[in-house]
Design a protein around this motif. Structure first.
Motif, PDB file in Angstrom:
ATOM      1  N   PHE A  90       0.671  -1.268  -0.070  1.00 34.40           N
ATOM      2  CA  PHE A  90      -0.043   0.131  -0.012  1.00 34.40           C
ATOM      3  C   PHE A  90       0.960   1.371   0.111  1.00 34.40           C
ATOM      4  O   PHE A  90       0.565   2.307  -0.579  1.00 34.40           O
ATOM      5  N   GLY A  91       1.857   1.020   0.682  1.00 33.19           N
ATOM      6  CA  GLY A  91       2.838   2.369   0.803  1.00 33.19           C
ATOM      7  C   GLY A  91       3.341   2.850  -0.798  1.00 33.19           C
ATOM      8  O   GLY A  91       3.987   3.915  -0.707  1.00 33.19           O
ATOM      9  N   LEU A  92       3.403   1.958  -1.844  1.00 26.55           N
ATOM     10  CA  LEU A  92       3.889   2.506  -2.782  1.00 26.55           C
ATOM     11  C   LEU A  92       3.061   3.255  -3.417  1.00 26.55           C
ATOM     12  O   LEU A  92       3.541   4.254  -4.454  1.00 26.55           O
ATOM     13  N   ALA A  93       1.772   3.435  -3.212  1.00 32.40           N
ATOM     14  CA  ALA A  93       0.702   4.360  -3.722  1.00 32.40           C
ATOM     15  C   ALA A  93       0.150   5.229  -2.633  1.00 32.40           C
ATOM     16  O   ALA A  93      -0.687   5.788  -2.803  1.00 32.40           O
ATOM     17  N   LYS A  94       0.548   4.954  -1.309  1.00 40.25           N
ATOM     18  CA  LYS A  94       0.085   5.619  -0.305  1.00 40.25           C
ATOM     19  C   LYS A  94      -1.396   5.610  -0.264  1.00 40.25           C
ATOM     20  O   LYS A  94      -2.097   6.534  -0.074  1.00 40.25           O
ATOM     21  N   GLU A  95      -1.908   4.238  -0.311  1.00 35.62           N
ATOM     22  CA  GLU A  95      -3.325   3.966  -0.199  1.00 35.62           C
ATOM     23  C   GLU A  95      -4.075   4.067   1.182  1.00 35.62           C
ATOM     24  O   GLU A  95      -5.200   4.259   1.261  1.00 35.62           O
ATOM     25  N   VAL A  96      -3.069   3.849   2.253  1.00 37.20           N
ATOM     26  CA  VAL A  96      -3.712   4.018   3.583  1.00 37.20           C
ATOM     27  C   VAL A  96      -2.885   4.860   4.179  1.00 37.20           C
ATOM     28  O   VAL A  96      -1.722   5.160   3.970  1.00 37.20           O
ATOM     29  N   LYS A  97      -3.529   5.470   5.340  1.00 37.78           N
ATOM     30  CA  LYS A  97      -2.685   6.370   6.288  1.00 37.78           C
ATOM     31  C   LYS A  97      -1.613   5.733   7.132  1.00 37.78           C
ATOM     32  O   LYS A  97      -1.662   4.535   7.338  1.00 37.78           O
ATOM     33  N   ASP A  98      -0.758   6.546   7.442  1.00 35.01           N
ATOM     34  CA  ASP A  98       0.157   6.029   8.319  1.00 35.01           C
ATOM     35  C   ASP A  98      -0.370   5.593   9.759  1.00 35.01           C
ATOM     36  O   ASP A  98      -1.154   6.246  10.293  1.00 35.01           O
ATOM     37  N   LEU A  99       0.029   4.571  10.113  1.00 36.40           N
ATOM     38  CA  LEU A  99      -0.574   3.897  11.534  1.00 36.40           C
ATOM     39  C   LEU A  99       0.489   3.009  11.951  1.00 36.40           C
ATOM     40  O   LEU A  99       1.210   2.515  11.539  1.00 36.40           O
ATOM     41  N   ILE A 100       0.244   2.790  13.377  1.00 37.63           N
ATOM     42  CA  ILE A 100       0.810   1.837  14.221  1.00 37.63           C
ATOM     43  C   ILE A 100       0.423   0.356  14.341  1.00 37.63           C
ATOM     44  O   ILE A 100      -0.816   0.553  14.601  1.00 37.63           O
ATOM     45  N   ILE A 101       0.935  -0.815  14.001  1.00 38.09           N
ATOM     46  CA  ILE A 101       0.213  -2.035  14.051  1.00 38.09           C
ATOM     47  C   ILE A 101       0.758  -2.767  15.280  1.00 38.09           C
ATOM     48  O   ILE A 101       2.089  -2.904  15.023  1.00 38.09           O
ATOM     49  N   VAL A 102       0.232  -3.387  15.961  1.00 39.63           N
ATOM     50  CA  VAL A 102       0.720  -3.969  17.156  1.00 39.63           C
ATOM     51  C   VAL A 102       0.008  -5.391  16.869  1.00 39.63           C
ATOM     52  O   VAL A 102      -1.151  -5.717  17.416  1.00 39.63           O
ATOM     53  N   SER A 103       0.971  -6.445  16.842  1.00 37.81           N
ATOM     54  CA  SER A 103       0.356  -7.891  16.837  1.00 37.81           C
ATOM     55  C   SER A 103       0.809  -8.546  18.218  1.00 37.81           C
ATOM     56  O   SER A 103       1.806  -8.390  18.654  1.00 37.81           O
ATOM     57  N   ILE A 104      -0.040  -9.073  18.480  1.00 33.49           N
ATOM     58  CA  ILE A 104      -0.079  -9.916  19.876  1.00 33.49           C
ATOM     59  C   ILE A 104      -0.306 -11.440  19.669  1.00 33.49           C
ATOM     60  O   ILE A 104      -1.075 -11.823  18.936  1.00 33.49           O
ATOM     61  N   ASP A 105       0.704 -12.191  20.493  1.00 30.12           N
ATOM     62  CA  ASP A 105       0.338 -13.674  20.600  1.00 30.12           C
ATOM     63  C   ASP A 105       1.213 -14.126  21.927  1.00 30.12           C
ATOM     64  O   ASP A 105       1.695 -13.378  22.443  1.00 30.12           O
ATOM     65  N   GLY A 106       0.788 -15.252  22.002  1.00 29.87           N
ATOM     66  CA  GLY A 106       1.373 -16.135  23.242  1.00 29.87           C
ATOM     67  C   GLY A 106       2.847 -16.164  22.991  1.00 29.87           C
ATOM     68  O   GLY A 106       3.254 -16.518  21.828  1.00 29.87           O
ATOM     69  N   ASN A 107       3.771 -15.806  23.890  1.00 28.36           N
ATOM     70  CA  ASN A 107       5.210 -16.415  23.469  1.00 28.36           C
ATOM     71  C   ASN A 107       5.425 -17.645  23.931  1.00 28.36           C
ATOM     72  O   ASN A 107       5.920 -18.172  24.950  1.00 28.36           O
ATOM     73  N   VAL A 108       5.246 -18.498  22.781  1.00 29.00           N
ATOM     74  CA  VAL A 108       5.284 -20.021  23.066  1.00 29.00           C
ATOM     75  C   VAL A 108       6.213 -20.469  21.596  1.00 29.00           C
ATOM     76  O   VAL A 108       6.276 -19.697  20.747  1.00 29.00           O
ATOM     77  N   GLN A 109       6.574 -21.663  22.003  1.00 28.11           N
ATOM     78  CA  GLN A 109       7.354 -22.291  20.835  1.00 28.11           C
ATOM     79  C   GLN A 109       6.860 -23.347  20.038  1.00 28.11           C
ATOM     80  O   GLN A 109       7.296 -23.445  18.886  1.00 28.11           O
ATOM     81  N   SER A 110       5.946 -23.994  20.636  1.00 26.64           N
ATOM     82  CA  SER A 110       5.303 -25.464  19.951  1.00 26.64           C
ATOM     83  C   SER A 110       3.927 -25.021  19.301  1.00 26.64           C
ATOM     84  O   SER A 110       3.242 -24.161  19.814  1.00 26.64           O
ATOM     85  N   GLU A 111       3.817 -25.668  18.311  1.00 24.82           N
ATOM     86  CA  GLU A 111       2.337 -25.417  17.556  1.00 24.82           C
ATOM     87  C   GLU A 111       1.156 -25.798  18.701  1.00 24.82           C
ATOM     88  O   GLU A 111       0.313 -24.966  18.558  1.00 24.82           O
ATOM     89  N   SER A 112       1.373 -26.836  19.479  1.00 28.95           N
ATOM     90  CA  SER A 112       0.264 -27.130  20.098  1.00 28.95           C
ATOM     91  C   SER A 112      -0.111 -26.142  21.240  1.00 28.95           C
ATOM     92  O   SER A 112      -1.132 -26.153  21.688  1.00 28.95           O
ATOM     93  N   ASP A 113       1.225 -25.602  21.928  1.00 28.16           N
ATOM     94  CA  ASP A 113       1.018 -24.572  22.971  1.00 28.16           C
ATOM     95  C   ASP A 113       0.343 -23.258  22.334  1.00 28.16           C
ATOM     96  O   ASP A 113      -0.328 -22.599  22.730  1.00 28.16           O
ATOM     97  N   TRP A 114       0.849 -23.088  20.966  1.00 30.99           N
ATOM     98  CA  TRP A 114       0.100 -21.918  20.200  1.00 30.99           C
ATOM     99  C   TRP A 114      -1.611 -22.199  20.075  1.00 30.99           C
ATOM    100  O   TRP A 114      -2.413 -21.341  20.413  1.00 30.99           O
TER     101      TRP A 114
END
Length: 295
Positions: A90-114
Motif C-alpha cells: 500500500f505504501g507504494l501508492a500511499k493508499e492507507v494512512k500511516d498507522l502503528i500496527i501491534v500484533s499480539i500472541d502468546g510467547n510460545v515455541q510449539s504449535e500445540s502450545d500456540w
C-alpha cells in the motif's frame, strides 16, 4: 445435537489453524523485519507471557509530535508478516494512512502450545464438554476454555497502556481478529464497546456456546448501551453454513439494535476459512485507514 455441532465446529477451527503450521513457524523462526520492535509482556491476570510486535510507519520519528492510530492484531505469529507485507505494498501508492500496527500472541515455541493458548484466551465462556473432546482428539491435556475475560483485562490494562506509553499513539484504537480471534473481537465489542473505535471481526467463531455473542448484542440494547465504533465483519463463502449463519445473525442483530452504527459486512466469494485471511487484512486497512491514492 447442539453440543455435537459445537464440538465439530471447534475441531474444524483448530484443524484449519493447525494446517497453517508450516507458514506460521515458531517465534525463533519469524523473519526479521527491520521496522518491527518486539516486546515481552507478562500478564498479572492470567500469568501468561505475550510477544508483542510493533510495526512502525516509515514516517515515524521521535523528533516530532505526530501521533498515529493503532491497530491491535491478534494471532501475531502469522499476522506480523502479513500486515507488514500489505502495508509495504500500500505504501507504494500511499493508499492507507500511516498507522502503528501491534500484533499480539502468546510467547510460545510449539504449535500445540500456540493452539491451546489461543483456544483458552479467545473463548468467552467455559465449555467443559468441548474442552474434553478437544483434549482427546489431539491427545493433549485438557484445555480450559473461557479465558477471554482475563485476556481482555491483559489487553486493556497492560498491553494498551504499555504501547501508549512507549510509542506515539493517538487515542484512536482498532482491533483485528480472525476465527477464534474474531470471536474474541466480537466479545470485546459486546463487553467493552468503547475500548476500541474500530473492530475488524473476520470469520468469527460465533457458533460458540450456541451463539452467545448474538444474544449479548440484545443485552447491550436492553441496557441502553451505545456502539459508536466503526465495525467490519467478514467471512469466506466456502466456510459453510455452520460458520456463516451465525455471522449473518450477528450482523442482523447489530443493525436491528443499533441502526446508527457504521457497519460494513462482506462475504467473500470462493474463499475458505484460510484463503480469506489476506483479503480481510487488506480490506480492514482500506476500510478503516484509506486515503486518496497518488496513482
Amino acid at each position: 445435537m447442539k453440543n455435537s455441532k459445537l464440538i465439530a465446529g471447534i475441531l474444524f477451527v483448530l484443524l484449519t489453524s493447525m494446517s497453517t503450521a508450516p507458514i506460521l513457524g515458531q517465534t525463533a523462526e519469524t523473519p526479521e523485519i527491520a521496522s518491527v520492535k518486539t516486546h515481552i509482556i507478562n500478564s498479572i491476570y492470567n500469568k501468561k507471557e505475550y510477544c508483542i510486535d510493533v510495526l512502525l510507519p516509515k514516517s515515524y520519528s521521535t523528533a516530532d509530535t505526530i501521533k498515529y492510530p493503532v491497530l491491535y492484531v491478534l494471532d501475531g505469529k502469522y499476522s506480523t508478516g502479513l500486515f507488514y507485507s500489505v502495508i509495504e505494498i500500500f505504501g507504494l501508492a500511499k493508499e492507507v494512512k500511516d498507522l502503528i500496527i501491534v500484533s499480539i500472541d502468546g510467547n510460545v515455541q510449539s504449535e500445540s502450545d500456540w493452539l491451546t493458548g489461543r483456544y483458552h484466551d479467545y473463548t468467552p465462556s467455559c465449555n467443559p464438554e468441548s474442552d474434553t473432546a478437544i483434549a482427546k482428539f489431539f491427545n493433549i491435556p485438557v484445555i480450559a476454555s473461557g479465558g477471554a475475560p482475563a485476556f481482555l483485562s491483559t489487553l486493556k490494562n497492560e498491553i494498551i497502556p504499555f504501547i501508549e506509553q512507549q510509542y506515539k499513539a493517538s487515542d484512536e484504537r482498532g482491533l483485528y481478529g480472525h476465527s477464534l480471534g474474531g470471536l474474541f473481537a466480537g466479545y470485546c465489542l459486546v463487553t467493552m464497546p468503547d475500548l476500541f473505535q474500530k473492530y475488524s471481526i473476520n470469520s468469527p467463531s460465533f457458533w460458540w456456546n450456541n451463539g452467545e455473542m448474538t444474544t449479548e448484542i440484545g443485552s447491550l440494547a436492553i441496557q441502553n448501551q451505545k456502539i459508536t465504533a466503526e465495525i467490519f465483519i467478514s467471512a469466506g463463502a466456502l466456510e459453510g453454513e455452520f460458520m456463516i449463519a451465525p455471522v449473518i445473525g450477528f450482523v442482523e442483530s447489530l443493525r436491528n439494535n443499533f441502526p446508527d452504527t457504521n457497519i460494513t459486512s462482506k462475504i467473500f466469494n470462493d474463499e475458505t476459512h484460510l484463503s480469506v485471511v489476506p483479503m480481510v487484512c487488506s480490506r480492514t486497512l482500506k476500510i478503516f485507514y484509506a486515503q486518496t491514492s497518488t496513482y
